[in-house]
Design a protein around this motif. Sequence first.
Motif, mmCIF file in Angstrom:
data_model
loop_
_atom_site.group_PDB
_atom_site.id
_atom_site.type_symbol
_atom_site.label_atom_id
_atom_site.label_comp_id
_atom_site.label_asym_id
_atom_site.label_seq_id
_atom_site.Cartn_x
_atom_site.Cartn_y
_atom_site.Cartn_z
ATOM 1 N N ARG A 119 0.087 -5.006 -3.547
ATOM 2 C CA ARG A 119 0.934 -4.526 -2.451
ATOM 3 C C ARG A 119 2.012 -4.787 -2.316
ATOM 4 N N ASP A 124 2.038 -1.189 -3.317
ATOM 5 C CA ASP A 124 1.722 -0.557 -2.027
ATOM 6 C C ASP A 124 0.120 0.435 -2.912
ATOM 7 N N ARG A 158 -3.000 1.648 -3.398
ATOM 8 C CA ARG A 158 -3.944 1.192 -2.684
ATOM 9 C C ARG A 158 -5.254 1.316 -3.545
ATOM 10 N N SER A 175 -8.739 1.453 1.682
ATOM 11 C CA SER A 175 -7.618 1.023 1.370
ATOM 12 C C SER A 175 -8.139 2.718 -0.721
ATOM 13 N N LEU A 208 -6.976 5.718 1.810
ATOM 14 C CA LEU A 208 -5.638 5.798 2.407
ATOM 15 C C LEU A 208 -4.818 6.283 1.111
ATOM 16 N N ASP A 209 -5.727 6.602 0.166
ATOM 17 C CA ASP A 209 -3.955 7.161 -1.327
ATOM 18 C C ASP A 209 -5.170 8.319 -0.893
#
Length: 437
Positions: A229, A232, A234, A267, A270-271
Motif C-alpha cells: 500500500r 500503491d 494495486r 483492487s 483500480l489498476d
Amino acid sequence: MSEATASPGLPSRLLADPEMVSACAARDFAQIFQLAKRRGGFHPSRIARACELTPSRVGEVMRGKPKITTMDVIERIADGLRIPGHMLGLADRSWERPAVPEQRQPTAVARPVQEDRPVAAGASGDLDEILAVAAGTRVTPTMLRSLQASIEDYWRHDDEHGGEALRPAVIGQLKYVKGILRDTADPAFRHSLHGIAAELARLTGWTYFDARQHSAARGYFTESLRLAREIDDRPFIANVLACLSLQATYQDKAEDAVTLARAAQDSARLDGGTPRLLAMLYMREAFGHASAHDQAATYEAIGEAQHHFGRIAPSDDDPAWLQYFDHTKLTVDTGIALGQLGDATAAEPLIAEALRAEPTANLRGRAFHTFWLARTQLQGLKVELACTTAGQALDLAAIVESPRVVAHLREFRRSLKPYRHTPAAMELVSRITELGS
C-alpha cells in the motif's frame, strides 16, 4: 566511455529528437529501446540494469511483445533512462527538480597523495563510509536484482521442498530489506525496495500458512499489504488478498473467503486488472463458494475465471508473480472447485489432465493435486483406484515438507472408514498413520 562511467541517462540530443519524442508520446517502448541502442549507445543489458528489468524482458519488448503498460515499470524506465516525466505523460520526476547548490569545501590547497599507507578512519566522514560499507546498505541496481533473484529461488525451493526450512532465511532477508528502507532516501530505490519487502512478507506468510500456523500467516500477509500500500501497488495488493482468501477457505470461513476475493478483484480493477490476474481472483472466489456448497455461485465464478482467461493476450504486462497461473493451473483449480461441490464426474478428468501437464519439479503442487484426484475418485466409488492415487500423494508427501499435504491425507484416511476392511484401504490407512507418527 565505459558503461560504468557513462552518463546516467539518455543524451539530451536524443531526447530532443522528433522520433524519440513521438515514441515517448505513444509510450512505444520497443521504439524507445531501439533508439536508445542505435543512437544512445544503450545496449539491452545496460537498459535492463538502468530500468531494473531482465535482459530477456528488454529483448522481448524490443521485438514488439509484450507491450509495457504497468505504471510501475513505466516510471522505472523514465527514471532509469532519465526521460523527463512529461514526455511519457507522467508527473515531473524527483530528479528533474532543481537541486540545492552544494556547499563545496575550498580546494585551493592540494594534498599530496600518500601511497602504501593505510587510510586513517579518525574523520567522521571516513568512519561513516566504512560503517556503511560494512553494513551493506548502499542500494544499487545489482543489489535489487540479487534480492529479486533470491525471492525467485525461495519460491522455487518452496514448490519443490516446502517452506519450513527456508523460513528463517526469508525472515532474515525481510528484516535486512526493511533496514535498508529506513536508511535509503532515493525514491526510485525506495519504490523497488518496498515491492521486494512486500513479496518477502507474503512469502513468509505463505510458509506459515503451509505449516497451518494461521495466526502468524495472517500477520505477515497483513504486513505485506501495508508495504504494498505504501507504493500503491494495486495488483500486488490483490495478490495478497487472494492469499488471505485461500487461507479463509482452509479455515472453513467461506463468507470471509468470498469477501476477500471480491476485495482483491476491486483492487485489481483500480489498476486496470489484466485478464490473467482477474481469472486467478475469480478462481479464489469460486473456492469460497464451493467451500460453502453454493453450486450456482461457484459455477458463475468459474465462468468468469474462464472468460477472463480467454482474454489473455501476449502483449499483457503481467507481473512475474502471476506467471504460474497458466492453463494447467486454471484446469486443476476448476477441478478442485467442482470436487468441493461433490461433482466428481466433472472434476476427475480435469484434475487428471492437469497432473499430466504439470511440471514434475513442483512436488508440493503435485502432492496436493494427486490428493484431490484421489478424493474425486473416492467420491465416484472407485475405492481401489483412489487408494492407489492417494498412495502416490503419500510418496510425494514423504519428500516435500508440507503440513497442509499431511492434513489432507489424514482427512482422506477418515474418508476411508466405510471401506476400512478392504485390503487397499487397510494398507493405505497404515501408511498414512506411519506418516503422522
